[in-house]
Design a protein around this motif. Structure first.
Motif, PDB file in Angstrom:
ATOM      1  N   UNK A  66       0.831  -1.187   0.000  1.00 27.16           N
ATOM      2  CA  UNK A  66       0.000   0.000   0.000  1.00 27.16           C
ATOM      3  C   UNK A  66       0.878   1.255   0.000  1.00 27.16           C
ATOM      4  N   UNK A  67       0.464   2.225  -0.742  1.00 26.81           N
ATOM      5  CA  UNK A  67       1.212   3.472  -0.828  1.00 26.81           C
ATOM      6  C   UNK A  67       0.885   4.374   0.362  1.00 26.81           C
ATOM      7  N   UNK A  68       1.911   4.886   1.023  1.00 28.77           N
ATOM      8  CA  UNK A  68       1.693   5.785   2.176  1.00 28.77           C
ATOM      9  C   UNK A  68       1.140   7.123   1.737  1.00 28.77           C
ATOM     10  N   UNK A  69      -0.036   7.105   1.218  1.00 28.65           N
ATOM     11  CA  UNK A  69      -0.644   8.317   0.677  1.00 28.65           C
ATOM     12  C   UNK A  69      -0.877   9.376   1.735  1.00 28.65           C
ATOM     13  N   UNK A  70      -0.793   8.977   2.987  1.00 24.49           N
ATOM     14  CA  UNK A  70      -1.006   9.958   4.056  1.00 24.49           C
ATOM     15  C   UNK A  70       0.103  10.981   4.086  1.00 24.49           C
ATOM     16  N   UNK A  71       1.225  10.638   3.457  1.00 26.20           N
ATOM     17  CA  UNK A  71       2.338  11.585   3.430  1.00 26.20           C
ATOM     18  C   UNK A  71       2.238  12.533   2.250  1.00 26.20           C
ATOM     19  N   UNK A  72       1.189  12.403   1.492  1.00 24.48           N
ATOM     20  CA  UNK A  72       0.991  13.286   0.342  1.00 24.48           C
ATOM     21  C   UNK A  72      -0.218  14.178   0.578  1.00 24.48           C
ATOM     22  N   UNK A  73       0.039  15.446   0.642  1.00 22.79           N
ATOM     23  CA  UNK A  73      -1.042  16.404   0.871  1.00 22.79           C
ATOM     24  C   UNK A  73      -0.958  17.521  -0.173  1.00 22.79           C
ATOM     25  N   UNK A  74      -1.863  18.427  -0.118  1.00 24.80           N
ATOM     26  CA  UNK A  74      -1.822  19.505  -1.099  1.00 24.80           C
ATOM     27  C   UNK A  74      -0.762  20.532  -0.704  1.00 24.80           C
ATOM     28  N   UNK A  75      -0.576  21.526  -1.510  1.00 22.55           N
ATOM     29  CA  UNK A  75       0.517  22.475  -1.294  1.00 22.55           C
ATOM     30  C   UNK A  75       0.350  23.251   0.006  1.00 22.55           C
ATOM     31  N   UNK A  76      -0.819  23.218   0.551  1.00 22.87           N
ATOM     32  CA  UNK A  76      -1.095  23.932   1.786  1.00 22.87           C
ATOM     33  C   UNK A  76      -0.820  23.071   3.012  1.00 22.87           C
ATOM     34  N   UNK A  77      -0.512  21.793   2.773  1.00 24.34           N
ATOM     35  CA  UNK A  77      -0.255  20.881   3.875  1.00 24.34           C
ATOM     36  C   UNK A  77      -1.542  20.333   4.456  1.00 24.34           C
ATOM     37  N   UNK A  78      -2.624  20.552   3.762  1.00 20.89           N
ATOM     38  CA  UNK A  78      -3.924  20.119   4.237  1.00 20.89           C
ATOM     39  C   UNK A  78      -4.233  18.694   3.784  1.00 20.89           C
ATOM     40  N   UNK A  79      -4.826  17.929   4.671  1.00 21.10           N
ATOM     41  CA  UNK A  79      -5.132  16.523   4.378  1.00 21.10           C
ATOM     42  C   UNK A  79      -6.396  16.410   3.531  1.00 21.10           C
ATOM     43  N   UNK A  80      -6.304  16.921   2.359  1.00 20.77           N
ATOM     44  CA  UNK A  80      -7.469  16.952   1.480  1.00 20.77           C
ATOM     45  C   UNK A  80      -7.987  15.565   1.116  1.00 20.77           C
ATOM     46  N   UNK A  81      -7.084  14.600   1.093  1.00 22.66           N
ATOM     47  CA  UNK A  81      -7.498  13.271   0.631  1.00 22.66           C
ATOM     48  C   UNK A  81      -7.887  12.325   1.745  1.00 22.66           C
ATOM     49  N   UNK A  82      -7.991  12.815   2.935  1.00 19.54           N
ATOM     50  CA  UNK A  82      -8.302  11.944   4.075  1.00 19.54           C
ATOM     51  C   UNK A  82      -9.637  11.236   3.903  1.00 19.54           C
ATOM     52  N   UNK A  83     -10.508  11.856   3.195  1.00 21.21           N
ATOM     53  CA  UNK A  83     -11.834  11.273   2.998  1.00 21.21           C
ATOM     54  C   UNK A  83     -11.798  10.042   2.107  1.00 21.21           C
ATOM     55  N   UNK A  84     -10.676   9.840   1.452  1.00 22.32           N
ATOM     56  CA  UNK A  84     -10.552   8.692   0.551  1.00 22.32           C
ATOM     57  C   UNK A  84      -9.954   7.480   1.255  1.00 22.32           C
ATOM     58  N   UNK A  85      -9.586   7.635   2.487  1.00 20.76           N
ATOM     59  CA  UNK A  85      -9.031   6.522   3.250  1.00 20.76           C
ATOM     60  C   UNK A  85     -10.159   5.663   3.804  1.00 20.76           C
ATOM     61  N   UNK A  86      -9.749   4.616   4.477  1.00 22.91           N
ATOM     62  CA  UNK A  86     -10.734   3.697   5.039  1.00 22.91           C
ATOM     63  C   UNK A  86     -11.684   4.460   5.944  1.00 22.91           C
ATOM     64  N   UNK A  87     -11.079   5.349   6.711  1.00 24.50           N
ATOM     65  CA  UNK A  87     -11.884   6.236   7.551  1.00 24.50           C
ATOM     66  C   UNK A  87     -11.301   7.640   7.442  1.00 24.50           C
ATOM     67  N   UNK A  88     -12.142   8.642   7.544  1.00 24.65           N
ATOM     68  CA  UNK A  88     -11.697  10.038   7.391  1.00 24.65           C
ATOM     69  C   UNK A  88     -10.622  10.440   8.399  1.00 24.65           C
ATOM     70  N   UNK A  89     -10.476   9.680   9.451  1.00 21.81           N
ATOM     71  CA  UNK A  89      -9.499  10.044  10.484  1.00 21.81           C
ATOM     72  C   UNK A  89      -8.230   9.201  10.397  1.00 21.81           C
TER      73      UNK A  89
END
Length: 123
Positions: A66-89
């Motif tokens: 699995x790709x550690x996508x949690x380490x990839x955020x937008x240019x603002x450092x905001x967790x924009x993609x958190x909603x695409x994980x198993x759980x938003x948190x």
DNA sequence: GCATTGACGAAGG
DNA sequence: CCCTTCGCCAATG
């Protein structure tokens, strides 16, 4: 490298070089660090299309490992993609476990923990 | 085959 | 400083 799916649309759309390139870079992000879609896109030469990086991540859910996508955020450092994980948190929890500080869905000191592939992997 | 959307980003008002 | 618009490319309807 970074060929578009169109270029290899032979009949096997599984050779998504662009996607694989993204995954490869993301997996190399050190623990406790993070980068942005634009940074990856820039490293791959498609900086004008940071959206494609995000699109690639969308398919990353099926990749092994699995790709550690949690380490990839937008240019603002905001967790924009958190909603695409198993759980938003889940995304935030993973980052916090790595020692990062998340405040209001945004990585604190993002500019300090920022990991630029074009610079760190700079060839 | 055209229109809409999207885990982005930079520029303009 | 906040919000809107445009660009980019691929996937989906």
């Amino acid at each position: 490298m970074a060929k578009t799916s169109k270029a290899l649309s032979n009949k096997e759309p599984k050779t998504y070089t662009f996607f694989e390139d993204v995954y490869e870079v993301v997996r190399q992000i050190p623990k406790g660090r993070a980068t942005s879609y634009g940074a990856i896109a820039n490293y791959l030469g498609t900086k004008l299309s940071a959206r494609m990086v995000g699109w690639a991540m969308n398919a990353a859910h099926n990749t092994i490992p699995k790709v550690p996508a949690q380490r990839v955020v937008n240019r603002n450092g905001m967790l924009t993609g958190k909603m695409h994980f198993e759980t938003p948190t889940y995304m935030q929890e993973l980052l916090e476990k790595e020692g990062l500080i998340i405040e209001k869905d945004t990585i604190k000191n993002f500019d300090k923990i920022f990991w630029d592939p074009a610079k760190e992997l700079a060839l």
